[in-house]
Design an enzyme around this catalytic site. Structure first.
Site, PDB file in Angstrom:
ATOM      1  CE  LYS A 175       5.900   1.038  10.942  1.00 15.24           C
ATOM      2  NZ  LYS A 175       6.534   2.328  10.922  1.00 15.24           N
ATOM      3  CD  GLU A 250      -7.013   0.572  -1.417  1.00 20.71           C
ATOM      4  OE1 GLU A 250      -6.525   0.764  -2.559  1.00 20.71           O
ATOM      5  OE2 GLU A 250      -7.964  -0.200  -1.217  1.00 20.71           O
ATOM      6  CB  CYS A 284      -0.837   6.163  -4.111  1.00 21.95           C
ATOM      7  SG  CYS A 284      -2.304   6.726  -3.232  1.00 21.95           S
ATOM      8  CD  GLU A 384       3.670   4.094  -6.809  1.00 15.39           C
ATOM      9  OE1 GLU A 384       2.683   4.789  -6.523  1.00 15.39           O
ATOM     10  OE2 GLU A 384       3.993   3.078  -6.165  1.00 15.39           O
TER      11      GLU A 384
END
Length: 483
Positions: A175, A250, A284, A384
């Site tokens: 997906k 992750e 990331c 973040e």
């Protein structure tokens, strides 16, 4: 010009069960529809699982070299379509043409790498403790795996999950993120043209709630590999744990680069700037904190601010230095964090605004932004942002810089810029990060070594890429054979 895609289920391109679709628009020109994709439902998930489970035994029994040959040919097919895939990636995700081309090439290289590694899948022989006995291991596929991938690397990450899954004999349901799913369809076309048997790899598009949730909750899934936010990844891991399903997540990062007095400051500013503003900060592993020794702090702030202000921002098809955000939501989030940084008392040294004017009004463009005077407990130093915002933090010493680097919930990537070997060695040994670098930006990964984070950046179970990617998708059986 837009293209309409389908789901890829059991070797066929199909519409969603409901017939509903969603549009993907160009982040550099929001009114431009790039592609149309199925808005899938649980019925589509079940159809994809039916196909994958039915194909699993035959694919698992296919010799590794034969599986590898298909992966290599898929890589060749993708290489022949590199320009096409690059343009689709730019128009859907917003990367610059150079960044997108590099990402497509990485996907090609991954197919070739795991195409060769498929020959190594097997096991090991050990010495038995008695005569007349053989002792060895056999690597077997997990079965059918779910792969859930993000929009920021919309071809590299799907391929670095799919290729090792297929190399080790698993079947898969993938997906992709709804913001940029078109290049995944190209990948499946390349695999199909390479002779991949029907049902071995399936792709369904749609929302996380309608597709992702039912997929990872299915009892027919034997492994889940996810890349995305820490909040969603934690939920994925918790869901998989209910059935003891093998899981690999992750997730986020808040990555530091430490700059020491021995560094060449212009070089350090470029290293940090490329890590912070490349891919519009939407990685990331992006450099979001520069932790700088007080002896060179002011010089560094001036140099990195000049670097930020020198960057050309524009439509990725024109190959500028930096492209737009992928969506209005991502742009709004970045602008909100810029407001938070100013409210917290940090000094805005460069950027800080949404770009406007004829070339920018229809897109999601923001200026590369630098804050100085940032306290390490500030939100812009702890959370973040996933945008081109750099927080510069001052450190009194190497020990202070290392402590500041580790004083965060994340632990994905970290680097140091120094000409002092002892500082470099101490840093990579003591920093709490899954990737540690000396004199290099925090972004950028080799494909043949493990990748993953510490702390809230990972489920800390299995790593991705290289041999670690094969390990995740394999079960090890130990065999005692007496004669």
């Amino acid at each position: 010009m837009s293209r309409t895609y389908g789901n890829f289920i059991d070797g066929e391109w199909t519409d969603s069960h409901s017939g509903e679709t969603f549009e993907v628009t160009n982040p550099a020109a929001a009114g431009e529809v790039v592609s149309v994709h199925p808005a899938s439902s649980k019925e589509d998930v079940e159809a994809a699982l039916d196909a994958a489970v039915a194909a699993q035994d035959e694919w698992a029994s296919t010799p590794g070299p034969s599986r590898g040959a298909i992966l290599r040919e898929a890589g060749n097919n993708l290489e022949a379509r590199k320009d096409e895939a690059t343009e689709v990636l730019v128009r859907e995700e917003g990367k610059t043409r150079s960044e997108a081309g590099g990402e497509v090439q990485r996907a090609i290289d991954i197919f070739h790498y795991y195409g060769a590694k498929a020959r190594d899948v097997g096991g090991t022989v050990k010495s038995a403790s008695a005569p007349g006995k053989d002792l060895y291991t056999k690597h077997e596929p997990l079965g059918t795996v779910a792969l859930i991938t993000p929009w920021n690397y919309p071809i590299a990450i799907p391929v670095w999950k799919l290729a090792p899954a297929l190399a080790t004999g698993n079947t898969a349901v993938l997906k992709p993120a709804s913001e940029a799913p078109g290049v995944v369809s190209i990948v499946l076309e390349c695999l199909d043209d390479a002779g991949l048997p029907a049902g071995v790899a399936n792709v369904i598009t749609g929302s996380g709630s309608e597709v992702g949730g039912p997929l990872i909750e299915s009892e027919r899934i034997d492994g889940v590999s996810f890349t995305g936010s820490t909040a969603v990844g934690t939920m994925v891991a918790e869901t998989a744990a209910v059935d003891l399903t093998r899981v690999q997540c992750e997730m986020g990062g808040k990555n530091p680069t430490v700059v020491m007095p021995s560094a060449d400051i212009e070089d350090a500013a470029e290293t940090v700037g490329v890590g912070a503003f490349g891919t519009t900060g939407q990685s990331c592993t992006a450099t979001s904190r520069a932790i700088v020794h007080e002896d060179v702090y002011d010089e560094f702030v001036a140099a990195v601010s000049d670097y930020a202000e020198s960057l050309v921002v524009g439509d990725g098809l024109d190959d500028p230095d930096m492209g737009p955000h992928v969506s209005e939501n991502e742009l709004s989030s970045t602008l909100e964090y810029i407001d938070i940084g100013s409210a917290e008392g940090a000094t805005l040294e460069a950027g800080g605004g949404r770009l406007s004017g004829d070339d920018y009004d229809d897109g999601y463009f923001v200026e590369p932004t630098v804050f100085s005077g940032v306290e390490n407990d500030a939100r812009i130093a702890q959370e973040e942002i996933f945008g081109p915002v750099l927080a510069v933090v001052e450190a009194e010493s190497f020990e202070d810089a290392l402590a500041l680097a580790n004083d965060v919930d994340y632990g994905l990537s970290a680097s140091i810029v120094t000409q002092d070997l002892s500082e470099g060695k101490r840093f990579v040994n003591e920093v709490e990060a899954g990737v540690a670098k000396i004199n290099e930006k925090t972004t950028g990964l080799e494909l043949h070594v493990p990748f993953g984070g510490y702390k809230d950046s990972s489920t800390n179970t299995y790593r991705e890429q290289g041999d670690a990617g094969l390990d995740f998708f394999s079960s090890v059986k130990t065999i005692y054979e007496n004669y």
